[in-house]
Motif scaffolding. Structure first.
Motif, short mmCIF file in Angstrom:
data_model
loop_
_atom_site.label_atom_id
_atom_site.label_comp_id
_atom_site.label_asym_id
_atom_site.label_seq_id
_atom_site.Cartn_x
_atom_site.Cartn_y
_atom_site.Cartn_z
N THR A 60 50.23 39.98 37.59
CA THR A 60 48.86 39.54 37.49
C THR A 60 48.41 39.10 35.95
O THR A 60 47.68 38.20 35.79
N TRP A 61 49.10 39.68 35.02
CA TRP A 61 48.78 39.40 33.53
C TRP A 61 49.26 38.13 33.16
O TRP A 61 48.58 37.54 32.40
N ARG A 71 45.87 35.80 33.80
CA ARG A 71 44.59 36.30 33.08
C ARG A 71 44.42 36.17 31.74
O ARG A 71 44.05 36.65 30.85
N SER A 88 42.44 34.96 28.70
CA SER A 88 41.20 35.11 28.43
C SER A 88 40.58 34.09 27.52
O SER A 88 39.57 33.31 27.43
N SER A 90 44.97 30.77 33.05
CA SER A 90 43.63 31.54 33.50
C SER A 90 43.41 31.55 35.10
O SER A 90 42.03 31.61 35.15
N TYR A 131 40.84 33.81 36.69
CA TYR A 131 39.64 33.83 36.38
C TYR A 131 38.85 32.44 36.58
O TYR A 131 37.81 32.26 36.38
N ASN A 182 46.29 44.27 38.98
CA ASN A 182 45.32 45.06 38.19
C ASN A 182 44.57 45.94 39.20
O ASN A 182 43.81 45.65 40.09
N ASP A 213 40.76 45.41 40.26
CA ASP A 213 40.80 44.16 41.07
C ASP A 213 41.06 44.37 42.28
O ASP A 213 42.01 44.35 42.76
#
Length: 494
Positions: A240-241, A244, A246, A254, A257, A272, A275
């Motif tokens: 998942t990272w 993600r 930011s 991203s 998001y 996550n 989530d």
């Protein structure tokens, strides 16, 4: 007085005469010594027998798939039998039906066609071959049973997107009319699309390009608009990272998001935990059973396997990290003598598995599973598929990741050791593991072996007959959560 007259003979009516004649004929016919009597009885007996058994003969017309009335206390058995025969097809899809979007090929097939360019260092075409299971693992000859060798491949850890897509387009509950679907699958290969842009100073726009285009396309679809994405799901083949980011200068895409994907369920190899829409699914291993018998044969092999080491560790130290915990575990393994076996995976030695890793896991009661580059590791599943009991040091490595796939009671299949106690010297891994009795080890191993089907992805288009693999468990879970979201007490935002 008039004399009485003597009655004269009165002629018999024709009908009466006929009856007398028929009676006489029957009396003669039914004499036991008359052979025609036995022929008549035989014919009558056969006709009666046919009438009595007519209901058990199969009809050439299939029963209609009409609704079955609710059973009462007096006719439960009858109704149950009727349901079994007349609604078998409907029962197979009782959990739900899935619609697979026909996305533009730029989001899936075209990515595969450019497999030479998906990795900045080398081609990924071999890794994505054989429906993404990869090359056959011929090097495992003599390590795994010979009849199971064709079920083993050198499978890449980032290919769940392709595996899920291939299975869903052949799913027994796939529908071509979106009006009848419970869930909607978006076959976007997000992990493969972003992989080539994760290194060497790619721009934020490059890393987000495929995701932005896909979300623009999907948000124009009427059934996405109807639910705002709540009944849609996607498989994303990386952690998942990686999705993600930011800030523009940070790692990854991203995609998660973006507003359009906020309500979509995502199947990821690492989630996550905070989530709701992230669901952790098993990393692909090298074992892809072709049938139920492959599964039971492998489970029997593991139960009979003699193991000589107490524990093992396959991995590489992280010398660039302060207080390198993996280096500490390798050191404890070396200090444990014959009780521990180690496989040094420095560099790319263990990429997609090696025969040395499988042999080590098969020979050990326990396998150490510290966190990898992130909280999870593919090694967790390689270890368990080999029937070795995982030892965890972070709860986020498995317990908060794969709830749909692993036993509810962590202690039934694994061991948890406080990493801080290992770091400060209060505990050693060997001392902790030596305290388990042979019976306790046997029970934990049996639980691991029992759950192996739920941890592997079958190499069949329709799945394993009578056995749920990781794909089946994931899709069943998706159907269940979408139905839960439709309940009045479930709160949805717009």
């Amino acid at each position: 007085m008039l004399p009485k007259s003597v009655p004269s003979a009165v002629p018999q009516p024709k009908t009466l005469a006929s009856k007398i004649t028929l009676t006489s004929s029957l009396t003669s016919l039914l004499q036991p010594q008359n052979p025609r009597t036995w022929i008549l009885f035989t014919v009558l007996f056969i006709q009666i027998l046919l009438l009595c058994n007519l209901h058990s003969f199969p009809s050439s017309i299939p029963p209609p798939l009409s609704p079955i009335p609710a059973a009462t206390d007096t006719d439960t058995d009858t109704i149950t039998t009727t349901v079994h025969h007349s609604t078998r097809t409907l029962d197979q899809c009782g959990s739900g039906k899935v619609f697979v979007y026909d996305l533009p090929q730029t989001f899936n097939n075209e990515i595969l066609l450019h497999c030479d360019n998906l990795n900045p260092w080398s081609s990924r075409c071999d890794a994505l071959s054989n429906d993404a299971f990869g090359r056959s693992a011929a090097a495992l000859a003599g390590i795994v049973p010979e009849d199971l060798l064709p079920a083993w491949h050198w499978t890449d850890q980032f290919v769940t997107e392709i595996i899920f897509h291939n299975r869903l387009i052949n799913h027994k509950c796939r529908v071509m009319e979106p009006e009848s679907a419970t869930a909607f699958y978006m076959p976007f290969y997000a992990g493969l699309a972003v992989g080539k842009y994760l290194w060497f100073n790619s721009t934020a726009e490059e890393r987000d390009r495929h995701c932005d285009m896909m979300l623009q396309w999907i948000q124009d679809q009427p059934f996405f608009k109807r639910s705002n994405g709540w009944d849609h799901f996607i498989s994303m083949g990386r952690i998942t990272w990686d999705f993600r980011r930011s800030k523009d200068k940070d790692w990854g895409s991203s995609c998660l998001y973006k507003p359009g994907i906020r309500n979509v369920t995502r199947l990821l190899i690492e989630r996550n935990p905070w989530d709701y829409f992230d669901v952790g699914v098993p990393y692909p291993t090298g074992f892809h059973p072709r049938s139920k018998s492959d599964v039971t044969r492998w489970q029997s092999f593991l139960r009979e396997r003699q193991r000589h080491a107490l524990f093992c560790f396959a991995g590489a130290p992280r010398r660039a990290f302060p207080d390198d915990f993996r280096g500490l575990l390798l050191s404890q393994c070396r200090d444990s003598g014959e009780s521990c076996r180690a496989v040094n995976c420095t560099g790319t030695r263990c990429s997609n598995g090696t025969s040395a890793i499988m042999e080590t896991f098969l020979d050990s009661d326990f396998c150490l599973q510290p966190r990898g580059d992130s909280f999870t590791r593919r090694s967790i599943f390689d270890c368990m598929v080999a029937g070795s009991i995982p030892v965890f040091f972070w709860r986020r490595t498995a317990y908060l990741q794969y709830e749909w796939f692993l036993p509810v009671e962590p202690e039934s299949y694994s061991v948890f050791i406080d990493r801080n106690a290992v770091k400060n010297g209060t505990l050693t891994v060997k001392n902790v593991l030596e305290k388990f009795t042979k019976e306790e080890v046997r029970k934990m191993r049996e639980k691991v072996i029992e759950y192996i089907p739920r941890l592997v992805y079958a190499n069949t288009k329709q799945g394993l007959d009578g056995v749920e693999d990781a794909f089946d468990v994931a899709i069943e879970g998706v159907f269940k959560r979408i139905k839960e979201q439709e309940q009045p007490q479930f709160h949805k935002w717009k």
